[in-house]
Structures are given as structure tokens and as C-alpha cells.
Design an enzyme around this catalytic site. Structure first.
Site, mmCIF file in Angstrom:
data_model
loop_
_atom_site.group_PDB
_atom_site.id
_atom_site.type_symbol
_atom_site.label_atom_id
_atom_site.label_comp_id
_atom_site.label_asym_id
_atom_site.label_seq_id
_atom_site.Cartn_x
_atom_site.Cartn_y
_atom_site.Cartn_z
ATOM 1 N NE ARG A 280 5.658 13.228 93.090
ATOM 2 C CZ ARG A 280 4.547 13.386 92.347
ATOM 3 N NH1 ARG A 280 3.415 13.773 92.903
ATOM 4 N NH2 ARG A 280 4.574 13.163 91.058
ATOM 5 C CG ASP B 219 -1.069 15.703 95.964
ATOM 6 O OD1 ASP B 219 -0.173 14.989 95.486
ATOM 7 O OD2 ASP B 219 -1.471 16.739 95.413
ATOM 8 C CB SER C 13 -0.105 13.423 92.823
ATOM 9 O OG SER C 13 -0.254 14.807 92.775
ATOM 10 C CE LYS D 184 -3.674 17.152 92.964
ATOM 11 N NZ LYS D 184 -2.307 17.534 92.803
HETATM 12 N N1 URA Z 1 -0.167 17.088 88.615
HETATM 13 C C1 URA Z 1 -0.407 16.742 89.901
HETATM 14 O O1 URA Z 1 -1.337 17.225 90.516
HETATM 15 N N2 URA Z 1 0.434 15.845 90.452
HETATM 16 C C2 URA Z 1 1.455 15.280 89.798
HETATM 17 O O2 URA Z 1 2.163 14.476 90.359
HETATM 18 C C3 URA Z 1 1.691 15.669 88.463
HETATM 19 C C4 URA Z 1 0.847 16.568 87.895
#
Ligand code: URA
Length: 433
Positions: free
Chosen positions: A168, A161, A183, A187
Site C-alpha cells: 500500500r 498486514d 491494518s 495487529k
Molecule cells: N498504521 C498502520 O499500521 N496501518 C495503516 O494502514 C495506517 C497506519
């Protein structure tokens, strides 16, 4: 497997298997797939989407691409909280001490910010001496001893990520439901807590501008969290105007402390109590959310939540005297007032525009390398629905930047005044429990 074939497969709107997604994600993480091919793949996902099974697979593959933290040595149900991000959102600094004061172990890792203001870690660094980089074993010991630790996210969580999100950000592929879900949840699932409370923002200052999109995101994240064995809940909350009055690192820490003293703005207090109630309920310390709410209010009124913040700051080597003396935190040398030029009612305060203006004060980063001015930011003296008279102060800009006149104009442009009374937007819109 061939990367180009998989890009074309997604570009044509077909469904990828778990093995194919694994090939792409792991290949990009270990450097065998270059940025340009991953960018093309992300753009194909942006336009063609991913189905439910693909999103679940992507989340799990990203979770397993780095360390998965084991919090098994901490007794009790550990509860994490995540906000999808917005302007003036300092709720972690408030809800973590409240939930911990109610007996919920809080072992939370937070990030730095890129954008309007700092992230929770930057805000905590406004407290002189506060250490955010802590070894995992010390982190666990601290939660066992004090019931709370708030640290920076280790660089080893969800490695895929980290790389993909950065890509991204610069390829116009952030705003996709499956990519955002995977994403955030990769986490959260790797961070080790047993339950997760999500605050999904919607409005001008959020990723999700429309309530329907925010609901879809919340519902998918809740489903993936629960299916992965973590009790997960979400609330949809308003981000059309900034949350609370303070935007900026020190300013937000002060507002969080004021809220724990029972003197915070109404919106931030109400939201913090609701989020804490969900955390207390998810942590098994209340039978119902209503009981959790009473416990959260008691923790503020009794001063126990403020004491917990004091313990947290001391445990992480910060100076707890900041709680009684705000002048110990960084501040700017200069402040500028934004003055109302007419009588009327505040009809809107564009969160996105205030966020951008706040970044220009020095409170946020435009690039990862930028150094934040922890004292900078914007304090809103008025919120949507408030009456103003010509000459009233609408906002105070804290900045040492030379272009302060432009920042004043940006704040003026963010605030609209009309002559009829206005009902402020509903703060808490929906629950996914
Ligand atoms: N926060 C994140 O950690 N990832 C995303 O894609 C958008 C917001």
C-alpha cells in the site's frame, strides 16, 4: 476462485464474501497471488470501499495470518495503546510507565518508524544498551516481575498486514478507511492485550486530515475491537502542529522523561494524563475515567511513574542513568537556530512540514534500509499561539547534515506568524468510549 474475477468484482463495486477475501489475502501472503494483482485489488478497494462485514472479515483474516500472542500467563487486565501516528508523538514512553505505576500490566509491542521520525522502538534505542528484541517467555516474565515491558513487534504478527501495508505504501492505497482499520486492528487484536486505547490523530500531520474522517476511523476501530472481545476506546486528537516541542528520537526521549518529572510541555502532559486515565480505567484500576486521571497525575507527582521507567530501562538492559544525565544519549555535533524575522503571534506550525524537515535532519527513514541518526531532530521553542519578537529563536535544528540551510528554510516555511493573537487548536477533540 479466480483472482482476476475477484478484482473485477470489487472494481465494479460489489461486495466480497469472507471466503473470497480469505482467498485473496492468504494467496498474497503465501505468494500465490503476485504484487501486481494485489495492487490492482487494493486500488479497487481504495475507490469502491468495503462495507462493514467485509472490513470485519478482512481484519480477522489478517489477525489470523500470523501468531496471536497469548498473554494469559500475566495476571490482570492487560491494556495496549496505539496512536495512528503523528509528528512528535512520544506518548507511549510516558503513558506506559504511568499506567504500569497505577497497577495496569503493560505488555506492549511497538514498531519502528518509516517517515518523519523513528517509531517507539527507535526512540527506545536512543537509551544506550536498551534491548527491544526479547523472547516471548522473557517478555511475559518481565511484565510479571516489573509490571511493564516495551519491546519491538515480532515479525510473526499479522503477516498479511506486513506484506500488504508495504505494498500500500508504494501503490498510493494507504488512505482508505477499511484498509487502515483492518491494518491497525489486526495487529492490535493479535498482540494479546485485553483492552485497547486508540489515539486517532487528525490534522495536517496525520493520515486523517479532517475530523469527520478521523471520527469514522475511530468509531469503526472501537466497534471492531469491542466486537472481538477487547474493551476498546478512542480519542481524536489534534495533529495540526507537532505534539510537544521535541521531534526526533533522543530529543523525544528527553521530553518524555521531563514529562514524567512533571516538567513536560503543557500539551504532551495533558494528552498523556488523559490517555493514561483511559488505560487505568480500561485496566479496571479506577471506577471512572476521572478517578483514573487523578491516579495518573499522582503517579507523576509522586515520582512513581518515573521510577517505573527506571525499572523498565534496567529490566531491558538499558542504562537508567540517562534519566538523570541526558548527555549519555546520542546527540549531533551541530545545532542551528531558526530565528523570527518579525514580531507577532505564531498562527500555525505545519506538522507535516516539520515532519519532513525532521526526516531531512536524519531523524527519520525515507526507506526501510536507512539508518537513523538518533541525536538528530528539531526542537520547537515556540508553539501556536505564542508571542514572538523579531530575533527570538523559534526552533533549534539538531543535524550533522551538510544541507542544514535547506532544513532551516523548511522550518521557516512551516511556521506562520501573524499580528493578531491566536487561539491554539483544541488538543483533545472527541472521545469514543
Ligand atoms: N498504521 C498502520 O499500521 N496501518 C495503516 O494502514 C495506517 C497506519
Amino acid at each position: 476462485m479466480n483472482t482476476v474475477d475477484l478484482i473485477i468484482k470489487k472494481r465494479n463495486g460489489n461486495v466480497l464474501s469472507q471466503e473470497e477475501i480469505e482467498f485473496l489475502v492468504n494467496g498474497y501472503t503465501n505468494g500465490t497471488i503476485p504484487d501486481y494483482q494485489m495492487s490492482a485489488f487494493l486500488m479497487a478497494v481504495y475507490f469502491k470501499g468495503m462495507n462493514h462485514d467485509e472490513t470485519v472479515a478482512l481484519t480477522k483474516i489478517m489477525r489470523d495470518s500470523g501468531d496471536v500472542v497469548n498473554l494469559g500467563n500475566i495476571d490482570g487486565i492487560k491494556v495496549d495503546k496505539h496512536s495512528t501516528g503523528g509528528v512528535g508523538d512520544k506518548t507511549t514512553l510516558i503513558v506506559a510507565p504511568i499506567a504500569a505505576a497505577c497497577g495496569v500490566p503493560i505488555a506492549k509491542m511497538s514498531g519502528r518508524g518509516l517517515g518523519f521520525t523513528g517509531g517507539t522502538v527507535d526512540k527506545l534505542e536512543s537509551i544506550p544498551g536498551y534491548h527491544t528484541a526479547i523472547e516471548e517467555s522473557d517478555f511475559i516474565n518481565q511484565v510479571n516481575e516489573t509490571g511493564i515491558a516495551l519491546i519491538g513487534q515480532t515479525g510473526h504478527i499479522a503477516l498479511a498486514d506486513k506484506k500488504i501495508y508495504a505494498l500500500r505504501d508504494v501503490t498510493g492505497t494507504v488512505e482508505n478507511l477499511s484498509l487502515i482499520t483492518s491494518s491497525i486492528m489486526s495487529k492490535k487484536l493479535a498482540a494479546g492485550s485485553d483492552a485497547i486505547v486508540l489515539d486517532v490523530k487528525c490534522g495536517t500531520g496525520a493520515f486523517m486530515k479532517k475530523e469527520d474522517d478521523a471520527c469514522q476511523l475511530a468509531s469503526l476501530m472501537v466497534e471492531i475491537g469491542n466486537a472481538s472481545g477487547k474493551r476498546t476506546m478512542a480519542v481524536i486528537t489534534d495533529m495540526n502542529q507537532p505534539l510537544g516541542n521535541a521531534v526526533g528520537n533522543t530529543l523525544e526521549v528527553i521530553e518524555a522523561i521531563e514529562t514524567l518529572k512533571g516538567k513536560g510541555p503543557d500539551d504532551i502532559t495533558r494528552l498523556s494524563v488523559k490517555l493514561s486515565a483511559l488505560m487505568i480505567y480500561a485496566g479496571g484500576k479506577a471506577e471512572t475515567i476521572e478517578e483514573g486521571q487523578v491516579m495518573a497525575e499522582d503517579a507523576i507527582n509522586s515520582g512513581h511513574a518515573l521510577d517505573k521507567l527506571r525499572q523498565l530501562i534496567a529490566a531491558q538492559k538499558g542504562n537508567p542513568q540517562v534519566i538523570d544525565d541526558y548527555s549519555l544519549m546520542p546527540s549531533t555535533n551541530n545545532c542551528y537556530k531558526v530565528i523570527a524575522s518579525t514580531d507577532g503571534y505564531i498562527s500555525s506550525i505545519d506538522a507535516m512540514k516539520i515532519g519532513v524537515a525532521s526526516q531531512h535532519t536524519g531523524a527519520g527513514r525515507a526507506t526501510k534500509e536507512d539508518v537513523i541518526d538518533l541525536g538528530a531532530g528539531i526542537y520547537l521553542c515556540k508553539k501556536t499561539g505564542d508571542h514572538v519578537s523579531s530575533g527570538d529563536t523559534i526552533a533549534i535544528i539538531h543535524t550533522d547534515k551538510e544541507n542544514y540551510r535547506e532544513i532551516i528554510s523548511e522550518v521557516e516555511a512551516a511556521v506562520s506568524i501573524c499580528d493578531k493573537s491566536v487561539v491554539p487548536p483544541e488538543l483533545i477533540k472527541r472521545y469514543f468510549i
